[in-house]
Design a protein around this motif. Sequence first.
Motif, PDB file in Angstrom:
ATOM      1  N   UNK A  53     -66.603 -62.598 -48.304  1.00  0.00           N
ATOM      2  CA  UNK A  53     -66.360 -62.094 -46.954  1.00  0.00           C
ATOM      3  C   UNK A  53     -67.583 -62.401 -46.098  1.00  0.00           C
ATOM      4  N   UNK A  54     -67.362 -62.770 -44.859  1.00  0.00           N
ATOM      5  CA  UNK A  54     -68.468 -63.175 -43.989  1.00  0.00           C
ATOM      6  C   UNK A  54     -69.329 -61.997 -43.539  1.00  0.00           C
ATOM      7  N   UNK A  55     -68.753 -60.796 -43.564  1.00  0.00           N
ATOM      8  CA  UNK A  55     -69.510 -59.610 -43.171  1.00  0.00           C
ATOM      9  C   UNK A  55     -68.849 -58.384 -43.794  1.00  0.00           C
ATOM     10  N   UNK A  56     -69.490 -57.252 -43.680  1.00  0.00           N
ATOM     11  CA  UNK A  56     -68.987 -56.028 -44.300  1.00  0.00           C
ATOM     12  C   UNK A  56     -67.622 -55.629 -43.754  1.00  0.00           C
ATOM     13  N   UNK A  57     -67.432 -55.734 -42.443  1.00  0.00           N
ATOM     14  CA  UNK A  57     -66.169 -55.372 -41.800  1.00  0.00           C
ATOM     15  C   UNK A  57     -65.543 -56.641 -41.219  1.00  0.00           C
ATOM     16  N   UNK A  58     -64.799 -57.338 -42.039  1.00  0.00           N
ATOM     17  CA  UNK A  58     -64.252 -58.649 -41.673  1.00  0.00           C
ATOM     18  C   UNK A  58     -63.232 -58.540 -40.539  1.00  0.00           C
ATOM     19  N   UNK A  59     -63.151 -59.610 -39.770  1.00  0.00           N
ATOM     20  CA  UNK A  59     -62.179 -59.689 -38.688  1.00  0.00           C
ATOM     21  C   UNK A  59     -60.783 -59.984 -39.201  1.00  0.00           C
ATOM     22  N   UNK A  60     -59.788 -59.727 -38.364  1.00  0.00           N
ATOM     23  CA  UNK A  60     -58.386 -59.895 -38.763  1.00  0.00           C
ATOM     24  C   UNK A  60     -58.081 -61.322 -39.195  1.00  0.00           C
ATOM     25  N   UNK A  61     -58.655 -62.314 -38.510  1.00  0.00           N
ATOM     26  CA  UNK A  61     -58.370 -63.705 -38.861  1.00  0.00           C
ATOM     27  C   UNK A  61     -58.811 -64.005 -40.289  1.00  0.00           C
ATOM     28  N   UNK A  62     -59.985 -63.509 -40.659  1.00  0.00           N
ATOM     29  CA  UNK A  62     -60.502 -63.758 -42.001  1.00  0.00           C
ATOM     30  C   UNK A  62     -59.652 -63.051 -43.056  1.00  0.00           C
ATOM     31  N   UNK A 111     -60.373 -57.304 -33.223  1.00  0.00           N
ATOM     32  CA  UNK A 111     -59.639 -56.639 -34.298  1.00  0.00           C
ATOM     33  C   UNK A 111     -60.307 -56.942 -35.642  1.00  0.00           C
ATOM     34  N   UNK A 112     -60.625 -55.889 -36.378  1.00  0.00           N
ATOM     35  CA  UNK A 112     -61.297 -56.028 -37.669  1.00  0.00           C
ATOM     36  C   UNK A 112     -60.957 -54.820 -38.529  1.00  0.00           C
ATOM     37  N   UNK A 113     -61.300 -54.896 -39.795  1.00  0.00           N
ATOM     38  CA  UNK A 113     -61.055 -53.758 -40.679  1.00  0.00           C
ATOM     39  C   UNK A 113     -62.084 -52.666 -40.404  1.00  0.00           C
ATOM     40  N   UNK A 114     -61.702 -51.436 -40.721  1.00  0.00           N
ATOM     41  CA  UNK A 114     -62.612 -50.315 -40.519  1.00  0.00           C
ATOM     42  C   UNK A 114     -63.117 -49.761 -41.849  1.00  0.00           C
ATOM     43  N   UNK A 115     -62.849 -50.499 -42.909  1.00  0.00           N
ATOM     44  CA  UNK A 115     -63.378 -50.214 -44.240  1.00  0.00           C
ATOM     45  C   UNK A 115     -64.094 -51.474 -44.711  1.00  0.00           C
TER      46      UNK A 115
END
Length: 182
Positions: free
Chosen positions: A75-84, A56-60
Motif C-alpha cells: 500500500x502506498x500509504x497507511x490510509x490508501x485512496x479509493x483508486x488504489x 475518497x480514501x479508507x478510514x482504517x
Amino acid sequence: MTDTNKVLDVVIIGAGIGGLTAGIMLQKKLGYYDYTIYEMASDLGGTWHQNEYPGCACDLPAHWYSLSIDPNPDWSCLFAGREEIQKYWKRLAQKHNLGPRIKFNTEFISAVWNEKQQHYTLKLRDSTTQGFREVKAKLVISAIGVFKHPNWPDVPGRELFQGKMLHAQKWDYRVGLTLCPP
C-alpha cells in the motif's frame, strides 16, 4: 422471464469486497467454481466503485482492505485512496478469474424460497434495459453492501435549500471544488 429451468448451485449478490471474497474463497477453500455473481453496477468494487468524490480514501489502515490469503504488502500509504483499493480488488478478481462469473448491470430485487423444490427464485433487473428476469439457485450468498443507494439525512427544511447538494455516491464534478493541500 426465467433464464432457464436450470437451478444454479450458488448465486452471490454483489461484486464488492464481500462478494469477491465469497467467490475467491469458494474457489480457494472448496475448489468450487460453479457460481454466478450478480452486480448492479457496471464495474466491480462496491463502495470503491460507487464513491468517487475528491479525496475518497479508507478510514482504517489499508491492510484491513486486503484479503488475508492474498495480502497487499505494498500500500502506498497507511490510509490508501479509493483508486488504489479498487485496483487491488480488480487485480484479485483477474488473478482468480472472477470476470466470467460476474454479471454486471444486474440489480437484485428479491429472493423467494420454494420449500417443495428446495431452491430460491431470484428476481433480477437489468439496469440498462430495466427488463426483469428470474434465476433459480440452491444457495444465495448476500454480499449487498450497506451503501447500495445514497442515503440523504432527514434534515428539516432540506427541500427548501437552493444551493447545490452533493452526495459521495452521486458526485457532480461540474461543481468546482478542490482539496486543501495536506
